[in-house]
Design an enzyme around this catalytic site. Structure first.
Site, mmCIF file in Angstrom:
data_model
loop_
_atom_site.group_PDB
_atom_site.id
_atom_site.type_symbol
_atom_site.label_atom_id
_atom_site.label_comp_id
_atom_site.label_asym_id
_atom_site.label_seq_id
_atom_site.Cartn_x
_atom_site.Cartn_y
_atom_site.Cartn_z
ATOM 1 N N SER A 47 0.837 -1.206 0.000
ATOM 2 C CA SER A 47 0.000 0.000 0.000
ATOM 3 C C SER A 47 0.862 1.241 0.000
ATOM 4 O O SER A 47 1.933 1.270 0.599
ATOM 5 C CB SER A 47 -0.918 0.022 1.223
ATOM 6 O OG SER A 47 -1.636 1.242 1.221
ATOM 7 N N LYS A 53 -4.086 -6.909 3.060
ATOM 8 C CA LYS A 53 -4.161 -5.755 2.154
ATOM 9 C C LYS A 53 -5.597 -5.505 1.704
ATOM 10 O O LYS A 53 -6.052 -4.371 1.612
ATOM 11 C CB LYS A 53 -3.251 -5.974 0.933
ATOM 12 C CG LYS A 53 -3.374 -4.880 -0.122
ATOM 13 C CD LYS A 53 -2.893 -3.529 0.385
ATOM 14 C CE LYS A 53 -3.391 -2.293 -0.307
ATOM 15 N NZ LYS A 53 -3.543 -2.182 -1.692
ATOM 16 N N HIS A 59 -7.394 -3.835 4.430
ATOM 17 C CA HIS A 59 -6.847 -2.467 4.480
ATOM 18 C C HIS A 59 -7.633 -1.586 3.509
ATOM 19 O O HIS A 59 -8.025 -0.462 3.835
ATOM 20 C CB HIS A 59 -5.352 -2.480 4.111
ATOM 21 C CG HIS A 59 -4.782 -1.154 3.716
ATOM 22 N ND1 HIS A 59 -5.055 -0.540 2.514
ATOM 23 C CD2 HIS A 59 -3.960 -0.299 4.377
ATOM 24 C CE1 HIS A 59 -4.429 0.628 2.440
ATOM 25 N NE2 HIS A 59 -3.746 0.794 3.569
ATOM 26 N N ASN A 60 -7.881 -2.093 2.317
ATOM 27 C CA ASN A 60 -8.608 -1.304 1.324
ATOM 28 C C ASN A 60 -10.072 -1.100 1.718
ATOM 29 O O ASN A 60 -10.646 -0.050 1.437
ATOM 30 C CB ASN A 60 -8.509 -1.955 -0.056
ATOM 31 C CG ASN A 60 -7.185 -1.637 -0.723
ATOM 32 O OD1 ASN A 60 -6.199 -1.365 -0.051
ATOM 33 N ND2 ASN A 60 -7.141 -1.682 -2.043
ATOM 34 N N GLU A 84 -9.998 1.579 4.013
ATOM 35 C CA GLU A 84 -9.721 2.792 3.205
ATOM 36 C C GLU A 84 -11.023 3.349 2.600
ATOM 37 O O GLU A 84 -11.285 4.555 2.669
ATOM 38 C CB GLU A 84 -8.727 2.395 2.105
ATOM 39 C CG GLU A 84 -8.395 3.431 1.066
ATOM 40 C CD GLU A 84 -7.487 2.829 -0.035
ATOM 41 O OE1 GLU A 84 -6.385 2.346 0.291
ATOM 42 O OE2 GLU A 84 -7.896 2.835 -1.214
HETATM 43 C C1 6PG Z 1 -3.166 1.439 -1.643
HETATM 44 C C2 6PG Z 1 -4.451 1.603 -2.406
HETATM 45 C C3 6PG Z 1 -4.306 1.009 -3.748
HETATM 46 C C4 6PG Z 1 -5.292 1.522 -4.751
HETATM 47 C C5 6PG Z 1 -6.595 0.846 -4.735
HETATM 48 C C6 6PG Z 1 -7.782 1.767 -4.775
HETATM 49 O O1 6PG Z 1 -3.252 0.904 -0.554
HETATM 50 O O2 6PG Z 1 -2.122 1.851 -2.139
HETATM 51 O O3 6PG Z 1 -5.492 0.994 -1.739
HETATM 52 O O4 6PG Z 1 -4.289 -0.362 -3.598
HETATM 53 O O5 6PG Z 1 -5.412 2.882 -4.728
HETATM 54 O O6 6PG Z 1 -6.555 0.103 -5.913
HETATM 55 O O7 6PG Z 1 -8.862 1.014 -5.086
HETATM 56 P P1 6PG Z 1 -10.186 1.474 -5.763
HETATM 57 O O8 6PG Z 1 -9.861 1.796 -7.206
HETATM 58 O O9 6PG Z 1 -11.031 0.272 -5.621
HETATM 59 O O10 6PG Z 1 -10.683 2.677 -5.045
#
Ligand code: 6PG
Length: 467
Positions: free
Chosen positions: A127, A181, A184-185, A188
């Site tokens: 990430s 991960k 984590h998203n 996010e």
């Molecule tokens: C990270 C982000 C990265 C990316 C995702 C966003 O941790 O660096 O999460 O993995 O920005 O792909 O995902 P979406 O396109 O689903 O918002």
């Protein structure tokens, strides 16, 4: 001289990872399916530390053994086809690492297939976006510990460092790294949506200008809300469109995209009985946002409440929103960490929750000041059922619920949708309700389907003839 590591896939993330490795003294072989990206990359650095290859066989042969190959390839079929093209050239003991956003179940399948061939496979969550990849991401490696130990010197070197500690630790077996991960998203998504809702309140209820809201986020970023997402929100709100001079935010179409990791988080939670309601609401908020044309049409048909209170005391309400946002974030991270805990128990992964919080402190998108407290909470109570009841957060939430309640009620009364703030409050209230209404659900299930129920006062399983 052999290269110490190879990187396949030279899009922005792959190129930056390769540059990061080269800047830390590694001798990096690079390969891309198409030649142009390779040429663009090597133009950026001297060829002594970054060596281009245009044939997969030459790329593989240039690596010292056991070979360490890092894939930064689009998740899904492209990973399988790269592995397929590598296999004829590899030997037992070589290590393939997948640094993309692969589904953890795909990683487990690949792990099993490659293990049978003597190849070691690590699913590595990364990430930090493109800057993180270049300057130091948060790294979540899963697979055999023994394989991890062979690549740990490189991974810990390229990771973000916080107080001298690398944001990279061994997560657990097989797909555990990609699982961490993925969640984590999910966190996010929830964090981003909560911030968007706080912004909406400031804009639509307190009628603040965009630059004033940027100031508020900047101030918040100096306190307990300090986090990467709050910081970039302030910067986003300050950005002006070069052509019109208007705040760029006002010109961006309100249709959110997504690439799937948040959806996978919700699906895994639903499949395994894990309450991830805030994360799921944030996903649905993106789906509803995508129905732009329908929303524009519905706005003409469906009215909201009338006589809405508009004279709110700004300073008082800005603090309520701060409290609401903090509490929403704590609830969202609690759901994510509960998903780690419950899945870890389910799969016997023994996920190191205390250290996962630590490696999230730097490099990654959800890095936030309060991850220190999250880590300390698990350190003090390794079997903590839920972060909400850790002494630090419990005291905070009891105090801050006033802000969250006021903001959610005011939003509802004004007809503004707050999916994640309201879901956070519902989560808090549901979790602290010792006696719920599920007794009535059980009675209904027994009434129409003889599904039976348990009693509070007696042991055993009961069925009643309700008529
Ligand atoms: C990270 C982000 C990265 C990316 C995702 C966003 O941790 O660096 O999460 O993995 O920005 O792909 O995902 P979406 O396109 O689903 O918002």
């Amino acid at each position: 001289m052999f290269n110490t590591i190879g990187v396949i896939g030279l899009g922005v993330m792959g190129s930056n990872i390769a540059l990061n490795m080269a800047s830390k003294g590694e001798q990096v072989a690079v390969y891309n399916y198409t030649r142009d990206l390779t040429d663009q990359l090597i133009a950026k650095l001297d060829r002594q530390s970054l060596n281009p290859y245009y044939e997969i066989q030459e790329f593989v042969q240039s690596l010292e053994t056991p070979r360490k190959i890092f894939l930064m390839v689009t998740a899904g079929k492209p990973i399988d086809s790269v592995i397929h093209s590598l296999l004829p050239h590899l030997e037992a003991g070589d290590i393939i690492m997948d640094g993309g956003n692969s589904h953890y179940e795909d990683t487990e399948r690949r792990y099993d297939e490659l293990k049978a061939k003597g190849i070691q496979y690590l699913g590595i969550g990364i990430s930090g976006g493109e800057v993180g990849a270049l300057k130091g991401p948060s790294i979540m490696p899963g697979g055999d510990k023994e394989a991890y130990e062979k690549v740990a010197p490189i991974l810990t070197k390229i990771a973000a460092q916080v107080e001298g500690v690398p944001c990279c630790i061994y997560i657990g077996p097989k797909g555990a790294g990609h699982f961490v991960k993925m969640v984590h998203n999910g966190i996010e998504y929830a964090d981003m949506q909560l911030i968007a809702e706080a912004y909406t309140f400031l804009r639509e209820k307190l009628l603040l200008e965009v630059h004033e809201i940027a100031d508020i986020f900047e101030t918040w970023n100096k306190g307990e809300l300090k986090s990467y997402l709050i910081e970039i929100t302030a910067e986003i709100l300050r950005k002006k469109d070069e052509v019109t001079g208007l705040p760029l935010i006002d010109l961006i179409l309100d249709k959110a995209g997504q690439k799937g990791t948040g959806k996978w988080t919700s699906m895994q939670a639903i499949d395994n009985g894990i309450p991830a309601s805030i994360i799921t609401e944030s996903l649905f908020a993106r789906y509803i946002s995508a129905l732009k044309e329908e929303r524009v049409n519905a706005e003409k048909i469906l009215t909201g409440p009338k006589n809405v209170e508009q004279n709110l005391d700004k300073n008082e309400w800005i603090d309520y929103i701060r409290q609401a946002l903090y509490m929403g974030k704590v609830c969202a991270y609690s759901q994510g960490f509960t998903q780690y805990k419950m899945t870890s128990e389910l799969f016997s992964w023994d996920l190191p929750l205390e250290n996962i919080a630590l490696i999230f402190r730097g490099g990654c998108i959800i890095r936030a000041e309060f991850l220190n407290v999250i880590s300390e909470s698990y350190q003090a109570q390794p079997n903590l059922a839920n972060l909400l009841i850790s002494p630090y957060f419990a005291e905070k939430l009891i105090d801050y619920q006033i802000g969250l309640r006021k903001v959610v009620c005011e939003g509802i009364n004004s007809g503004i949708s707050f999916p994640c703030l309201s879901s956070s409050l519902t989560y808090y209230d549901s979790y602290r309700t010792g006696n719920s209404n599920a007794n009535l659900l059980q009675a209904q299930r027994d009434y129409f389907g003889a599904h039976t129920y348990q009693r509070r006062d007696l042991a055993g399983v009961y069925h009643t003839n309700w008529k």
